[in-house]
Design an enzyme around this catalytic site. Structure first.
Site, mmCIF file in Angstrom:
data_model
loop_
_atom_site.group_PDB
_atom_site.id
_atom_site.type_symbol
_atom_site.label_atom_id
_atom_site.label_comp_id
_atom_site.label_asym_id
_atom_site.label_seq_id
_atom_site.Cartn_x
_atom_site.Cartn_y
_atom_site.Cartn_z
ATOM 1 N N ASN A 102 -10.087 -0.002 -0.576
ATOM 2 C CA ASN A 102 -8.624 0.049 -0.478
ATOM 3 C C ASN A 102 -8.030 -0.528 -1.767
ATOM 4 O OD1 ASN A 102 -5.927 -0.362 0.087
ATOM 5 N ND2 ASN A 102 -6.258 -1.137 2.160
ATOM 6 N N HIS B 90 -3.314 7.401 1.838
ATOM 7 C CA HIS B 90 -3.715 6.078 1.364
ATOM 8 C C HIS B 90 -5.096 5.794 1.945
ATOM 9 C CE1 HIS B 90 -4.062 1.895 0.633
ATOM 10 N NE2 HIS B 90 -3.835 1.540 1.883
ATOM 11 N N CYS C 230 0.816 -1.228 0.000
ATOM 12 C CA CYS C 230 0.000 0.000 0.000
ATOM 13 C C CYS C 230 0.844 1.269 0.000
ATOM 14 C CB CYS C 230 -0.948 0.007 1.189
ATOM 15 S SG CYS C 230 -2.089 -1.371 1.153
HETATM 16 O O1 UT7 Z 1 -3.940 -0.906 3.413
HETATM 17 C C1 UT7 Z 1 -3.201 -1.594 4.360
HETATM 18 C C2 UT7 Z 1 -3.566 -1.205 5.685
HETATM 19 N N1 UT7 Z 1 -4.767 -1.861 6.103
HETATM 20 C C3 UT7 Z 1 -5.493 -1.304 7.023
HETATM 21 O O2 UT7 Z 1 -5.172 -0.210 7.391
HETATM 22 C C4 UT7 Z 1 -6.654 -2.041 7.658
HETATM 23 C C5 UT7 Z 1 -6.657 -1.764 9.127
HETATM 24 N N2 UT7 Z 1 -7.750 -2.393 9.850
HETATM 25 C C6 UT7 Z 1 -9.022 -2.009 9.714
HETATM 26 O O3 UT7 Z 1 -9.351 -1.175 8.903
HETATM 27 C C7 UT7 Z 1 -10.054 -2.611 10.625
HETATM 28 O O4 UT7 Z 1 -9.402 -3.279 11.704
HETATM 29 C C8 UT7 Z 1 -11.030 -3.604 9.927
HETATM 30 C C9 UT7 Z 1 -11.967 -2.819 9.033
HETATM 31 C C10 UT7 Z 1 -10.248 -4.601 9.135
HETATM 32 C C11 UT7 Z 1 -11.855 -4.343 10.965
HETATM 33 O O5 UT7 Z 1 -12.547 -3.436 11.809
HETATM 34 P P1 UT7 Z 1 -12.538 -3.675 13.383
HETATM 35 O O6 UT7 Z 1 -13.384 -2.644 13.968
HETATM 36 O O7 UT7 Z 1 -11.097 -3.719 13.810
HETATM 37 O O8 UT7 Z 1 -13.265 -5.054 13.507
HETATM 38 P P2 UT7 Z 1 -12.723 -6.420 14.145
HETATM 39 O O9 UT7 Z 1 -11.744 -7.061 13.271
HETATM 40 O O10 UT7 Z 1 -12.350 -6.158 15.576
HETATM 41 O O11 UT7 Z 1 -14.057 -7.269 14.167
HETATM 42 C C12 UT7 Z 1 -15.189 -6.871 14.958
HETATM 43 C C13 UT7 Z 1 -16.306 -7.839 14.691
HETATM 44 C C14 UT7 Z 1 -15.892 -9.306 14.823
HETATM 45 O O12 UT7 Z 1 -16.972 -10.004 15.403
HETATM 46 P P3 UT7 Z 1 -16.981 -10.387 16.982
HETATM 47 O O13 UT7 Z 1 -15.748 -11.210 17.166
HETATM 48 O O14 UT7 Z 1 -16.910 -9.062 17.692
HETATM 49 O O15 UT7 Z 1 -18.256 -11.101 17.128
HETATM 50 C C15 UT7 Z 1 -15.713 -9.764 13.400
HETATM 51 O O16 UT7 Z 1 -15.929 -11.133 13.251
HETATM 52 O O17 UT7 Z 1 -16.770 -7.691 13.335
HETATM 53 C C16 UT7 Z 1 -16.801 -8.989 12.713
HETATM 54 N N3 UT7 Z 1 -16.569 -8.803 11.285
HETATM 55 C C17 UT7 Z 1 -17.554 -8.582 10.400
HETATM 56 N N4 UT7 Z 1 -18.886 -8.505 10.547
HETATM 57 C C18 UT7 Z 1 -19.608 -8.257 9.442
HETATM 58 C C19 UT7 Z 1 -15.380 -8.794 10.635
HETATM 59 N N5 UT7 Z 1 -15.594 -8.582 9.327
HETATM 60 C C20 UT7 Z 1 -16.933 -8.451 9.159
HETATM 61 C C21 UT7 Z 1 -17.748 -8.209 8.036
HETATM 62 N N6 UT7 Z 1 -19.071 -8.132 8.230
HETATM 63 N N7 UT7 Z 1 -17.250 -8.047 6.797
#
Ligand code: UT7
Length: 330
Positions: free
Chosen positions: A287, A257, A124
């Site tokens: 992204n 980005h 990225c």
């Molecule tokens: O370009 C390279 C750099 N990349 C980035 O900068 C990405 C950085 N990370 C992020 O943007 C975020 O961490 C994400 C968007 C990937 C995830 O958001 P989050 O608020 O950190 O969510 P999480 O991973 O903590 O997941 C929270 C909940 C989980 O469920 P439980 O365990 O709380 O029941 C996940 O299973 O959201 C669930 N979840 C989803 N639910 C619905 C994860 N993906 C999804 C989804 N739809 N697509």
């Protein structure tokens, strides 16, 4: 001989952006479309990321074909002939093939046989890494016009059964022409690049030519990346401001980005950046890795936001980790 060298006037070349272009796959995939193929909701994607839709490449759209289209528009915009280009750097983590470099495929599609061309792999952050390399080549006096392209087809390395990653990415390409301009006040003012390989297992692809011999799929610990992203991006912005003796208010446009709207908001809060100066395209492109900055730049220029003379700060952070910033007097 020494006297002769001492008496020579030292030439200072600046790398000025003289053209910009972009190209997106035709197919738009909305969050609603994704709910039909993966266990997710439109609300979750918008609330957690800001993404509303993304473009997905069809079989006949590749990293090199999208990159070529973006490059053609940038060349037209710069009012240059294709053969005026001395260097092509393609920032990509999704090349057409392991080799030859997709940059050479683009070179051939553009009908250029006299320049040198290579791929830059910093995921990225690839576009800011590529800008730095092109800027150095220009400042050294080796290159007159460089094409710097970010092009990606991340849809090809997504695991469509992993809802934690497949909803986050899109495909596309953007390109700029950098032209050597003697003594200009415009151009690239600074580059600051960093890598830290200790965090490779937070964001990676689980395959490759020398390990699995196949392409593999993207894997990410989203929360782990998020925390480092806010910290690293904020520090590289402050580094650029300190180096150039500027305050955050001096920046006209901040072009980050585009990974997640919440990262941008957290960074803005941390460094005291006004949110109305941030160019945001994550809602429509998702992204797009190395393509996200030039795609956002293209939009901002088209919309008449970024204008000649503006101070524009680019930043990126991605797998590796790698991160960096570029400050440009547009
Ligand atoms: O370009 C390279 C750099 N990349 C980035 O900068 C990405 C950085 N990370 C992020 O943007 C975020 O961490 C994400 C968007 C990937 C995830 O958001 P989050 O608020 O950190 O969510 P999480 O991973 O903590 O997941 C929270 C909940 C989980 O469920 P439980 O365990 O709380 O029941 C996940 O299973 O959201 C669930 N979840 C989803 N639910 C619905 C994860 N993906 C999804 C989804 N739809 N697509």
């Amino acid at each position: 001989q020494r006297k002769k060298i001492m008496n020579q006037k030292i030439k200072i070349y600046q790398s000025v952006v003289t053209g910009i272009g972009a190209s997106l796959p035709k197919k738009i995939v909305t969050n609603k479309d994704l709910t039909k193929i993966v266990d997710t909701t439109e609300e979750w994607i918008v609330e957690r990321t800001g993404i509303e839709e993304r473009r997905i490449a069809s079989d006949n759209e590749t990293t090199s074909s999208l990159g070529t289209e973006a490059a053609k528009i940038a060349l037209q915009n710069a009012q240059l002939k294709n053969t005026d280009i001395d260097l092509i750097i393609l920032a990509t983590a999704t090349p057409d093939n392991t080799f030859p470099a997709s940059a050479t495929v683009i070179q051939s599609s553009l009908g250029i046989d006299k320049c040198y061309a290579y791929d830059m792999q910093a995921v990225c952050s690839g576009f800011v890494f590529a800008l730095e390399a092109a800027d150095n080549a220009i400042k050294a006096g080796n290159v007159k016009n460089a094409l710097v392209i970010g092009s990606e087809t991340f849809s090809r390395i997504l695991d469509w059964d992993d809802r934690g990653t497949c909803v986050l990415f899109g495909d596309g390409a953007g390109a700029v022409v950098l032209s050597s301009t003697e003594g200009s006040e415009r151009g690239i003012l600074s580059n600051h690049l960093h890598s830290d390989g200790r965090y490779g297992d937070l964001l990676y692809v689980d395959g490759g030519p020398s390990t699995s011999t196949n392409v593999g799929y993207l894997r990410m610990d989203g929360q782990g990346v998020f925390k480092h992203a806010v910290k690293n991006i904020s520090s590289v912005i402050e580094e650029a401001l300190d180096y150039n003796d500027l305050k955050v208010e001096d920046i006209d446009w901040f072009v980050p980005h585009q990974a997640n709207i919440r990262i941008l908001e957290s960074v803005a809060k941390k460094v005291g950046l006004s949110e109305d100066k941030i160019i945001v395209t994550v809602q429509k492109h998702a992204n797009t890795s190395a393509a996200s900055i030039p795609l956002a730049l293209f939009d901002a220029v088209q919309e008449g936001k970024i204008k000649k003379g503006d101070l524009v700060l680019l930043e990126a952070m991605g797998g590796g980790f790698s991160w960096g910033s570029t400050l440009i007097r547009w």
